[in-house]
Write a protein that holds these residues in place. Structure first.
Motif, PDB file in Angstrom:
ATOM      1  N   GLY A 108     -15.283 -31.370   0.115  1.00  0.00           N
ATOM      2  CA  GLY A 108     -14.037 -30.104   0.540  1.00  0.00           C
ATOM      3  C   GLY A 108     -14.482 -29.644   0.220  1.00  0.00           C
ATOM      4  O   GLY A 108     -15.074 -28.976   0.814  1.00  0.00           O
ATOM      5  N   ASN A 110     -10.415 -30.185   2.324  1.00  0.00           N
ATOM      6  CA  ASN A 110      -9.826 -31.751   3.015  1.00  0.00           C
ATOM      7  C   ASN A 110      -9.812 -30.651   4.540  1.00  0.00           C
ATOM      8  O   ASN A 110      -9.003 -29.765   4.854  1.00  0.00           O
ATOM      9  CB  ASN A 110      -8.690 -31.855   2.989  1.00  0.00           C
ATOM     10  N   GLU A 263      -2.388 -37.671   0.591  1.00  0.00           N
ATOM     11  CA  GLU A 263      -3.484 -37.553   0.329  1.00  0.00           C
ATOM     12  C   GLU A 263      -3.978 -36.570   1.911  1.00  0.00           C
ATOM     13  O   GLU A 263      -4.674 -35.712   1.046  1.00  0.00           O
ATOM     14  CB  GLU A 263      -4.768 -38.890   0.105  1.00  0.00           C
ATOM     15  N   GLN A 268      -4.934 -36.312  -4.357  1.00  0.00           N
ATOM     16  CA  GLN A 268      -5.570 -38.306  -4.857  1.00  0.00           C
ATOM     17  C   GLN A 268      -4.962 -38.315  -5.885  1.00  0.00           C
ATOM     18  O   GLN A 268      -4.170 -37.945  -6.594  1.00  0.00           O
ATOM     19  CB  GLN A 268      -6.254 -38.277  -5.599  1.00  0.00           C
ATOM     20  N   TRP A 292     -14.242 -36.484  -0.124  1.00  0.00           N
ATOM     21  CA  TRP A 292     -12.657 -37.198   0.557  1.00  0.00           C
ATOM     22  C   TRP A 292     -14.252 -38.395   0.795  1.00  0.00           C
ATOM     23  O   TRP A 292     -15.168 -37.936   2.067  1.00  0.00           O
ATOM     24  CB  TRP A 292     -13.140 -36.414   1.663  1.00  0.00           C
ATOM     25  N   GLN A 296     -11.560 -42.367   4.833  1.00  0.00           N
ATOM     26  CA  GLN A 296     -10.271 -41.695   4.984  1.00  0.00           C
ATOM     27  C   GLN A 296      -9.883 -40.735   6.161  1.00  0.00           C
ATOM     28  O   GLN A 296      -9.000 -40.548   6.299  1.00  0.00           O
ATOM     29  CB  GLN A 296     -10.079 -41.865   3.290  1.00  0.00           C
TER      30      GLN A 296
END
Length: 349
Positions: A108, A110, A263, A268, A292, A296
């Motif tokens: 991360g 993200n 998410e 999470q 991550w 995903q």
């Protein structure tokens, strides 16, 4: 269910349905919400109906206490009984694999996250709270049910408070501000304080109990989770309870999209369950150096994963329902069962 209880439910359902109808007609959420938040008469009726329904139906007959107990049990297990420690231990193992050259993870923050968390070393004991009270924000709180538990320092907020310990606050419009380290909220129940700002990275727990279905816009529902992320401490919990009286598999795909969309904000999912009337979800706010899964991240490229849909977004009963005449009690009961599909706490058996 008595006639009075049906009346409570119908008052609430009418507000939800009216907001969704207006939103579908024009999609101008800001205007619709402004008009709604300024309609004191309608808000007073809604608040009174929610209070009566919560205390007379959910707490006495059905799953009101069950909802509160679930939140309480999750917090105890996560913060007090080693749940978070297990998660942090797993984070450390994943980080070891990543440092060894594993290509399955992306470190991360993200890349799609608009709200960056504070990176920290993954110390298994850093967020393990044993005896400190948990700061809990209960959004859309009807009657401040968490205040009686010693585990929490509760701030309960609602657009139209129904009791004196709930503070007036439009969570959608409230600002988020950083406060000095070590400073606490000096709020006194009964002061009728209007909260216009909420402290950033302050709360251990944020609760959305039967809240998101109140909001007519799928995107704004997702934005509310984003605001919860901003006011939570790293490793804090967002607890979401949302109604669904269908069998578990019927809306499984929709719940998976909820998971991916939430998410994507920087959470999470650490717990999920479905009972007869409700979905229960617990999301952890992950640290800035969270690992991550690349698979995903591929899902996150889908811009639709900024919306949280409910079944009523796609179909709505006609406005002519109120004019239906029932030939017998069985027809009336079947109609009520169908109408209450978005409201928990009603057992059609």
């Amino acid at each position: 269910m008595s006639a009075n209880k049906e009346q409570f439910v119908e008052s609430i359902r009418h507000v939800h349905k009216s907001l969704r109808k207006k939103y579908r007609a024009g999609n101008d959420f800001d205007r619709i919400w402004k008009e709604h938040s300024e309609d004191d008469e309608a808000l007073n009726v809604y608040a009174k109906s929610m209070l009566d329904l919560a205390t007379m139906v959910w707490d006495e007959d059905c799953d009101g206490k069950h909802r509160i107990k679930w939140c309480l049990d999750i917090c105890r297990e996560y913060f007090r009984e080693g749940g978070l420690k297990k998660i942090l231990d797993k984070d450390r193992r994943r980080k070891g694999h990543y440092l060894d050259g594993c290509d399955d993870f992306h470190c991360g923050p993200n890349p799609f996250d608009k709200h960056t968390g504070t990176a920290h070393e993954m110390d298994p004991g850093s967020s393990f709270i044993v005896d400190k009270k948990l700061d809990l924000l209960d959004v859309g709180s009807c009657y401040d049910p968490f205040r009686k538990y010693n585990e929490f320092l509760t701030v309960a907020v609602d657009l139209k408070p129904a009791c004196k310990t709930v503070y007036q606050c439009d969570f959608l419009k409230a600002g988020v501000e950083t406060i000095a380290d070590g400073k606490t909220l000096a709020l006194i129940p009964g002061d009728k304080i209007q909260l216009v700002t909420i402290p950033a990275e302050y709360f251990n727990v944020v609760v959305f109990s039967l809240l998101l279905t109140y909001i007519p816009s799928p995107f704004v529902r997702w934005q509310m989770c984003g605001k919860a992320h901003r006011v939570l401490k790293t490793d804090g919990l967002l607890l979401i309870i949302t109604p669904d009286s269908s069998h578990q598999n019927k809306n499984a795909a929709r719940m998976k999209r909820w998971k991916l969309a939430i998410e994507r904000i920087g959470f999470q999912r650490v717990k999920y369950s479905k009972d007869k009337h409700l979905h229960f979800m617990a999301f952890r706010k992950v640290p800035g150096d969270f690992l991550w899964d690349y698979k995903q991240a591929e899902y996150w490229k889908n811009e639709d994963l900024r919306e949280l849909h409910i079944p009523q977004d796609f179909h709505e009963s006609s406005d002519e329902e109120s004019e239906v005449c029932w030939e017998n009690d069985d027809q009336r009961r079947d109609f009520v069962n169908e109408c209450l599909s978005e409201m928990p706490g009603f057992d059609p058996s």
